[in-house]
Design a protein around this motif. Sequence first.
Motif, PDB file in Angstrom:
ATOM      1  N   ARG A   4       0.693  -1.693  -0.233  1.00  0.00           N
ATOM      2  CA  ARG A   4       0.060   0.194   0.062  1.00  0.00           C
ATOM      3  C   ARG A   4       1.104   1.405  -0.047  1.00  0.00           C
ATOM      4  NH1 ARG A   4      -4.627  -0.184  -2.267  1.00  0.00           N
ATOM      5  NH2 ARG A   4      -2.898  -1.841  -3.262  1.00  0.00           N
ATOM      6  N   HIS A   5       2.373   1.322   0.850  1.00  0.00           N
ATOM      7  CA  HIS A   5       2.867   2.475   0.536  1.00  0.00           C
ATOM      8  C   HIS A   5       4.057   2.405  -0.630  1.00  0.00           C
ATOM      9  CE1 HIS A   5       0.260   4.424   3.106  1.00  0.00           C
ATOM     10  NE2 HIS A   5       0.290   2.781   4.044  1.00  0.00           N
ATOM     11  N   PRO A   6       4.040   1.907  -1.377  1.00  0.00           N
ATOM     12  CA  PRO A   6       5.335   1.961  -2.122  1.00  0.00           C
ATOM     13  C   PRO A   6       5.919   3.054  -2.495  1.00  0.00           C
ATOM     14  CG  PRO A   6       4.137   2.077  -3.639  1.00  0.00           C
ATOM     15  CD  PRO A   6       2.462   2.201  -2.553  1.00  0.00           C
ATOM     16  N   VAL A   7       5.777   4.516  -1.844  1.00  0.00           N
ATOM     17  CA  VAL A   7       5.710   5.929  -2.451  1.00  0.00           C
ATOM     18  C   VAL A   7       6.581   6.659  -1.854  1.00  0.00           C
ATOM     19  CG1 VAL A   7       4.805   7.852  -2.986  1.00  0.00           C
ATOM     20  CG2 VAL A   7       3.635   6.007  -3.266  1.00  0.00           C
ATOM     21  N   THR A   8       7.856   6.659  -1.886  1.00  0.00           N
ATOM     22  CA  THR A   8       8.297   8.127  -1.095  1.00  0.00           C
ATOM     23  C   THR A   8       9.436  10.004  -1.737  1.00  0.00           C
ATOM     24  OG1 THR A   8      10.111   5.981  -0.394  1.00  0.00           O
ATOM     25  CG2 THR A   8      11.091   7.862  -0.029  1.00  0.00           C
ATOM     26  N   ALA A 184      -2.173  -5.870 -14.076  1.00  0.00           N
ATOM     27  CA  ALA A 184      -3.645  -5.755 -12.706  1.00  0.00           C
ATOM     28  C   ALA A 184      -3.312  -5.378 -11.932  1.00  0.00           C
ATOM     29  CB  ALA A 184      -4.136  -7.495 -14.149  1.00  0.00           C
ATOM     30  N   GLU A 185      -2.487  -6.428 -11.510  1.00  0.00           N
ATOM     31  CA  GLU A 185      -2.170  -5.495  -9.882  1.00  0.00           C
ATOM     32  C   GLU A 185      -1.630  -4.209  -9.851  1.00  0.00           C
ATOM     33  OE1 GLU A 185      -0.136  -9.372  -7.618  1.00  0.00           O
ATOM     34  OE2 GLU A 185       0.848  -8.714  -8.729  1.00  0.00           O
ATOM     35  N   ASN A 191      -6.116   2.162  -9.027  1.00  0.00           N
ATOM     36  CA  ASN A 191      -7.006   2.759  -8.153  1.00  0.00           C
ATOM     37  C   ASN A 191      -7.625   3.263  -7.038  1.00  0.00           C
ATOM     38  OD1 ASN A 191      -7.792   2.579 -11.191  1.00  0.00           O
ATOM     39  ND2 ASN A 191      -8.210   0.272 -10.618  1.00  0.00           N
ATOM     40  N   ASP A 192      -6.690   3.163  -6.250  1.00  0.00           N
ATOM     41  CA  ASP A 192      -7.326   2.852  -4.781  1.00  0.00           C
ATOM     42  C   ASP A 192      -6.334   3.842  -4.402  1.00  0.00           C
ATOM     43  OD1 ASP A 192      -8.545   1.415  -4.473  1.00  0.00           O
ATOM     44  OD2 ASP A 192      -7.251  -0.064  -3.946  1.00  0.00           O
TER      45      ASP A 192
END
Length: 292
Positions: A4-8, A184-185, A191-192
């Motif tokens: 959910r948090h691959p963001v830096t 697709a993943e 999308n979220d």
Amino acid sequence: MPPRHPVTDVGRVLNAATLTNSPVSDTKAATGGGSPATAGPTIHTLMVYDSSDARISAFAPILARAYYPKAKLVGIKSLSALASALSKYSRIDTLIIDVHSGPGFLLIGGASPSLSTVQQVLAKSGVTVQSKIVFEGCKVMEDPIGTCQMVEKICGPKTQVVGFTYYSVTTTFDIDFTDFDDAAEIQSFYNDFSMPYMVPGLPSAENSVGKVITHGRRWFRDEYDATLPEDGNFRHIESLESLKSYTINTAEEARRAQAEFSGPVVPGAKVTVTNVSAVARANKEVEATAEP
């Protein structure tokens, strides 16, 4: 599913790092573009950005992907390089100028040429911008009259000029999909996924497979502060969507707007000028009226 948090957050950009409220003397004379390209090619959307600034250079592709996906990007390092880029075309439908700026002036490559120099150099390019000139830098429309004077000679009769009254502040972040091979993943994650002040234009899921995607956020402030919105308590902070919309059609409206933008509390606004020649001559009109 990706985490959910691959963001830096990896960086932030201010589109006017060392602004003053008045242009400084130009330290290198700009000589302008080549011969007028009256019979040259045309282009729909051209985006020029200050490639001498690493942060602007990093964010320019994100900005283009978000709002100008069909734009041709050209890096420039001086006013003369800007004019040279324009001189390759006889007509441009939409021109985006992504450089440091202040009220009614530009900062390119660390230099701030005078208004008259910008007028002359751009006029020598020979180009006509037919639809719109968009300034993506900071505070340029606190002086809509001076801004229109800069570009009047490359505008067509129906050209609009657009810019902002606030500082434009941006930051970049990475989304790491190097371990994912299923589009697709990634699409399910997209999308979220949302962040406050995130610009649109994420790449497609198919184009994100196995990559680190660099994207960005952008907000507008009345004073420079690179603090992230969630880390501060700001009175005057806006998204692009929440900025007030000002349309200036006449010289009188331009003078009224400029007076408002010169007050103690400047409204955060996206300003669109629809009659560039009238606004560019707004101060001269007052001078003529005042003559005995």
